[in-house]
Design an enzyme around this catalytic site. Structure first.
Site, PDB file in Angstrom:
ATOM      1  N   ASP A 155       0.830  -1.203   0.000  1.00 13.81           N
ATOM      2  CA  ASP A 155       0.000   0.000   0.000  1.00 13.81           C
ATOM      3  C   ASP A 155       0.865   1.253   0.000  1.00 13.81           C
ATOM      4  O   ASP A 155       1.586   1.524   0.959  1.00 13.81           O
ATOM      5  CB  ASP A 155      -0.901  -0.019   1.237  1.00 13.81           C
ATOM      6  CG  ASP A 155      -1.824   1.186   1.312  1.00 13.81           C
ATOM      7  OD1 ASP A 155      -2.087   1.801   0.262  1.00 13.81           O
ATOM      8  OD2 ASP A 155      -2.293   1.507   2.419  1.00 13.81           O
ATOM      9  N   ASP A 209      -2.136   6.685  -6.017  1.00 13.72           N
ATOM     10  CA  ASP A 209      -2.319   5.651  -5.011  1.00 13.72           C
ATOM     11  C   ASP A 209      -2.495   4.296  -5.684  1.00 13.72           C
ATOM     12  O   ASP A 209      -3.383   4.122  -6.528  1.00 13.72           O
ATOM     13  CB  ASP A 209      -3.550   5.993  -4.160  1.00 13.72           C
ATOM     14  CG  ASP A 209      -3.762   5.028  -3.017  1.00 13.72           C
ATOM     15  OD1 ASP A 209      -2.778   4.447  -2.536  1.00 13.72           O
ATOM     16  OD2 ASP A 209      -4.920   4.862  -2.589  1.00 13.72           O
TER      17      ASP A 209
END
Length: 437
Positions: free
Chosen positions: A113, A315
């Site tokens: 992540d 992201d």
């Protein structure tokens, strides 16, 4: 200006070249001279889903993530005390990495992540642990394990910690999942040959929520000191995400291997730091072109504001791109006017804008989509912003609206190599067939 988008996709089978492994030099984990390559696989890898179903599942997972990121919520400890209050982080990435921990090594998979920093895995004895696909790590059986003192720099970097007497943490994520335990030091092994000692990680014995059941923890790649990229001292990392419905893995590089091949057309834009959200990688989006039209989006729409709100982040863990509402409405209006198809009900898809395809169509022309970043234009291929579903006869735009923050998602990043250079504070990108790297 348009892109042809084929209705039927030809699947090409290719041999995946084995990764070139390097050995860490230890010390402060400066692996830059040799570099590391590992492979990522999608959390729904191996599932019998169509491309649209894969995207729908990803959007559902990311719904709370988006809302909590924008809200900047703070989560209190379950017992109602004021001892631990944790700012909410992204979590719920869309890609997993295989690695091992401890001596002897214990293999596990973890979510990767770029929207959070902490590295953690579930540890025995668990007071509250979710079911994971691999054995839970037992620190008492590892000769390289040690708890980190509260005086350590990594403990001080935690957003929430207490001492009793070891460094204890609480880390919260966007879907209300949490991990709580002791910050510790351990040897991590990537692949079969890359061993890196003294990596600080969360040894979680109280982990709640449904957000991480695909793996046994999380590896943060954010900009903060707790992340893997910061602890490795690699200076830069790179990834290249294969198509959502591709069975092949996606390469992730650290250090010197995080570079482009020869002959590529590379664009580069500054990475922007936000003191209010130091984990995230912000970009300066200055405009958007649909077809041949530069949209009249006010320059302030995607700007990072002085109070830390607004802006656009890139992201890996958010499925699609979310644009500030003012900008999105203009993008939507442009597609409606330029796509020569009837607008359809999109409610069943989880998206906002869909078109009905003629039953006899084999290809359809869609407008080009260009994101104008500071210093570089990103001309997206049609399959990175439109999705075709032959079963429903729908052609849908994989961009939606947001307020308070914009996110450049991973669907838009397919088959583009991104190099994050944290020393130069730049993000560079080039179109690449990711399964051939």
């Amino acid at each position: 200006m348009t892109h042809p988008l084929s209705i039927f996709v030809l699947m090409v089978v290719a041999l995946l070249v084995p990764p070139t492994w390097a050995t860490s030099r230890g010390g402060f984990h400066d692996i830059a001279p040799k570099g590391i390559r590992v492979d990522l696989f999608h959390v729904d890898y191996g599932g019998n889903f169509t491309k649209l179903e894969l995207l729908q599942r990803a959007i559902k997972r990311g719904k709370h993530r988006l809302e909590r990121l924008k809200a900047g919520d703070v989560l209190a400890a379950d017992d109602g005390s004021d001892e631990l209050q944790a700012p909410v982080h992204a979590g719920n990435g869309e890609f997993l990495i295989n690695l091992s921990i401890g001596t002897p090594t214990v293999p596990f998979s973890a979510i990767v992540d770029t929207g959070s920093d902490l590295i953690w895995t579930q540890c025995k004895p668990c007071t509250s642990c979710y079911n994971q696909p691999t054995p839970i790590f037992d620190p008492s059986k590892s000769s390289s394990y040690s708890n980190l003192p509260c005086s350590s720099s990594l403990c001080k970097a935690l957003p929430t910690s207490t001492c009793s007497p070891d460094c204890e943490y609480l880390y919260a994520y966007g879907d209300y999942s949490t991990t709580q335990g002791v910050l510790a030091s351990e040897t991590f092994t990537f692949g079969s040959k890359i061993t890196v000692p003294h990596i600080g990680f969360g040894c979680g014995d109280d982990n709640e929520g449904k957000g991480f059941s695909q793996g046994a923890g999380l590896v943060g790649l954010g900009w903060g000191p707790l992340s893997l990229i910061s602890q490795l001292g690699a200076g830069k990392f790179s990834y290249c995400l294969t198509s959502l419905d591709d069975s092949k893995t996606s390469p992730l590089f650290f250090g010197s291997t995080a570079s482009f091949g020869k002959g590529l057309k590379v664009g580069s834009t500054p990475l922007i730091k936000n003191p209010s959200q130091p984990t995230f990688y912000y970009l300066s989006l200055e405009g958007i072109t649909v077809g041949g039209t530069l949209l009249s989006i006010p320059k302030s729409t995607f700007a990072l504001k002085d109070d830390g709100s607004g802006g656009l982040i890139i992201d890996s863990g958010t499925s699609i791109t979310y644009l500030e509402e003012v900008g999105y409405k203009l993008v939507r209006k442009a597609f409606v006017s330029q796509v020569q198809l009837e607008e359809a009900d999109a409610s069943s898809t989880g998206l906002d804008l869909c078109f009905s395809l003629p039953s006899d169509a084999s290809t359809v022309e869609v407008p080009k989509l260009v994101f104008h970043f500071n210093g570089a234009d990103l001309d997206l291929p049609a399959e990175n912003y439109m999705i075709l579903d032959s079963s429903t006869g729908l052609l849908c735009l994989t961009i939606m609206d947001s307020t308070g923050m914009s996110i450049f998602g991973n669907f838009q990043q397919q088959n583009l190599q991104f190099v994050y250079d944290l020393q130069k504070e730049t993000l560079s990108f080039a179109p690449v067939q990711c399964d051939q790297l």
